[in-house]
Design an enzyme around this catalytic site. Structure first.
Site, short mmCIF file in Angstrom:
data_model
loop_
_atom_site.label_atom_id
_atom_site.label_comp_id
_atom_site.label_asym_id
_atom_site.label_seq_id
_atom_site.Cartn_x
_atom_site.Cartn_y
_atom_site.Cartn_z
N TYR A 73 33.12 29.24 60.90
CA TYR A 73 33.16 28.28 59.79
C TYR A 73 31.89 28.40 58.94
CZ TYR A 73 34.02 24.00 57.19
OH TYR A 73 34.25 23.10 56.19
N PHE A 125 39.75 34.27 28.43
CA PHE A 125 41.00 34.40 29.18
C PHE A 125 41.61 33.00 29.29
CE2 PHE A 125 43.20 34.41 33.35
CZ PHE A 125 44.16 35.34 33.05
N ASP A 126 42.93 32.87 29.50
CA ASP A 126 43.54 31.54 29.38
C ASP A 126 43.03 30.51 30.38
OD1 ASP A 126 45.06 32.84 31.27
OD2 ASP A 126 46.91 32.86 30.10
N ASP A 216 32.29 37.07 32.38
CA ASP A 216 33.58 36.91 33.06
C ASP A 216 33.96 38.33 33.49
OD1 ASP A 216 36.14 36.51 33.91
OD2 ASP A 216 36.86 35.54 32.09
N ALA A 218 35.98 40.13 35.70
CA ALA A 218 37.16 40.62 36.44
C ALA A 218 37.26 42.14 36.45
CB ALA A 218 38.43 40.01 35.87
N LYS A 259 41.23 41.80 40.60
CA LYS A 259 41.34 42.94 39.70
C LYS A 259 40.50 44.10 40.26
CE LYS A 259 43.01 39.48 37.08
NZ LYS A 259 42.35 38.28 36.66
N HIS A 451 55.82 30.05 28.77
CA HIS A 451 56.37 31.37 29.09
C HIS A 451 56.64 31.57 30.58
CE1 HIS A 451 52.05 31.78 29.47
NE2 HIS A 451 52.22 32.86 30.19
#
Ligand SMILES: *Cc1c(COP(=O)(O)O)cnc(C)c1O
Length: 460
Positions: A73, A125-126, A216, A218, A259, A451
């Site tokens: 843990y 990014f969204d 960011d 990724a 990614k 979407h």
């Protein structure tokens, strides 16, 4: 065709069988899915290009790491292996694992932004935009103009418009700008890279006004590979050296490890040297994610991630991966099929407006092409255009997007050359009968992020 497929720098020792449906069965499945590719079952898909996120194939070494994961843990060995790998690669002192990229955004942005402030990015990014807005701040995009023309070939179409960035800071006042975010590669612009020069220029502006600069991260390795290919000064540097220099210009990074770190789940928040910020981030991580030495992941996930970060930087692998994009793009060039060019790092964004010029944007050409690709060859993709953009929140009118793309996102180390030929052949077959293809209308939609869930029907 002038582009040769670069052979895989690996061999296959485990296979995952995929089902082959007939065309009639696929037509039935997509109808039952209400013409929404997110509603298809994974097992009804032959080649899945919905996303490159978490769809990667891990190596034998990563799977061996999974077996060696330490599930303590607190203070597990796998956590220290991950911290050591991150310090070595990125040169940051404080490393916090989290369960995926958006968790890092949730932990961080609540500390840097508040109501009435702004975050500025080359392109958010969204989920990153959503976490900026959840703090009550507003998210502003500031990408270079050339990103907006799919036929214009430029080496770094992901760059920040640095002049506009400084204008925005002066317009709103520097105390109103909580954060500047550099997204590498620029996902929303089609996986387009950011140059080292642009990173330096952006960092200089942030320093001048005392604003925190966040990466960011990724697709950090794909971005570094593009710098090596396209920025003269860096052609003799290793991708690892380029990565370390890139990160040296920022203060913090958030990363979706799904990614370029080649795992199926995971994320990171890293802080260069601000111990006070790290202390606050640890507190929020414990509330939202779990104790600091596991951050919402299992020990085995931490171990696979520590290994995957290095595999993602391997230059033979990056050359092969980039070669896949170049190969598909060259086949599309030969067939006269347009896409966001030059091709990006993680997929090919086909220009559906150019392929289906008779379908207006409010009948969703990108979605029509996605549906045809599934019917034609069992290929699942997604639309990035007016269908994804949605309606004006004030008037309820359909908004018109700058682009109507169908995105073929490529999972890492998953598909072979013959799969790429299936993709190209399917697009060419669709082009030949393009004028028979109809548009779509929405029969049901939820109020936000429609979407993922909406139902559609063909317009006869
Ligand atoms: C995927 C992604 C995220 C969000 O990460 P998740 O792991 O999906 O939560 C953030 N930024 C960029 C650029 C991404 O591509």
């Amino acid at each position: 065709m002038s582009v040769k497929y670069i052979p895989e720098p690996f061999r296959i020792k485990m296979v995952e069988p995929i089902k082959m449906l007939t065309r009639e069965e696929r037509e039935q499945k997509i109808k039952e899915a209400k013409y929404n590719t997110f509603n298809l079952k994974g097992e009804d898909v032959y080649i899945d290009l919905l996303t490159d996120s978490g769809t990667n194939a891990m190596s034998d070494i990563q799977w061996a790491g999974v077996m060696r994961g330490d599930e303590a843990y607190a203070g597990g060995r796998s956590y220290y292996n991950l911290v050591e790998a991150c310090q070595d690669i990125f040169g940051y002192e404080f490393i916090q694992p989290v369960h995926q990229g958006r968790a890092a955004e949730k932990v961080l942005f609540g500390l840097l932004l508040e109501e009435g402030q702004y975050g500025i990015s080359n392109m958010f990014f969204d989920t990153t935009r959503a976490h900026v807005e959840l703090t009550g701040a507003r998210a502003l995009d500031c990408v270079v103009e050339e990103a907006k023309d799919p036929s214009h070939r430029a080496p770094f179409k992901g760059n920040m418009d640095v002049k506009k960035l400084e204008e925005l800071i002066n317009e709103h006042g520097k105390e109103k700008i909580g954060v500047v975010v550099m997204t590498i590669t620029n996902n929303s612009a089609g996986g387009q890279p950011v140059s080292m020069q642009n990173m330096k220029d952006t960092a200089e502006v942030c320093k001048k006004y005392g604003i925190t600069l966040v990466i960011d991260a990724a697709r950090f390795a794909e971005n570094a590979f593009f710098i090596k290919q396209r920025e003269e000064e860096y052609k003799n540097k290793s991708v690892k050296e380029i990565t370390k220099e890139m990160f040296s210009y920022a203060d913090v990074f958030t990363m979706s490890a799904k990614k370029d770190a080649i795992v199926n789940m995971g994320g990171l928040l890293a802080i260069k040297d601000d111990a006070e910020l790290y202390q606050l981030a640890k507190g929020r991580t414990i509330s939202f994610e779990g104790f600091t030495t596991y951050g919402g992941l299992s020990g085995r996930d931490l171990e696979a991630l520590a290994i995957g970060l290095y595999e993602g930087l391997d230059e033979n692998y990056l050359e092969y991966r980039n070669g896949q994009m170049e190969y598909l793009a060259a086949r599309l060039d030969d067939a006269g099929i347009a896409y966001q060019s030059p091709v990006g790092g993680h997929g090919v964004f086909v220009d559906a407006k150019a392929l289906l010029p008779h379908i207006p944007s409010n009948e969703f050409p990108g979605q029509a092409l996605a549906i045809e690709l599934y019917k034609e060859a069992g290929i699942r993709t997604c639309e990035i255009g007016s269908y994804m953009l949605g309606n004006d929140p004030d008037t309820g009118e359909q908004l018109q997007a700058d682009f109507e793309f169908t995105r073929l996102a490529i999972a890492r180390r998953v598909y072979t050359q013959s799969h790429f030929d299936v993709m190209a052949d399917a697009l060419i077959a669709i082009k030949e009968r393009a004028d028979e293809i109809n548009g779509y209308r929405i029969t049901w939609e939820p109020p936000v992020l429609r979407h993922f869930q909406a139902s559609l029907e063909p317009i006869k």
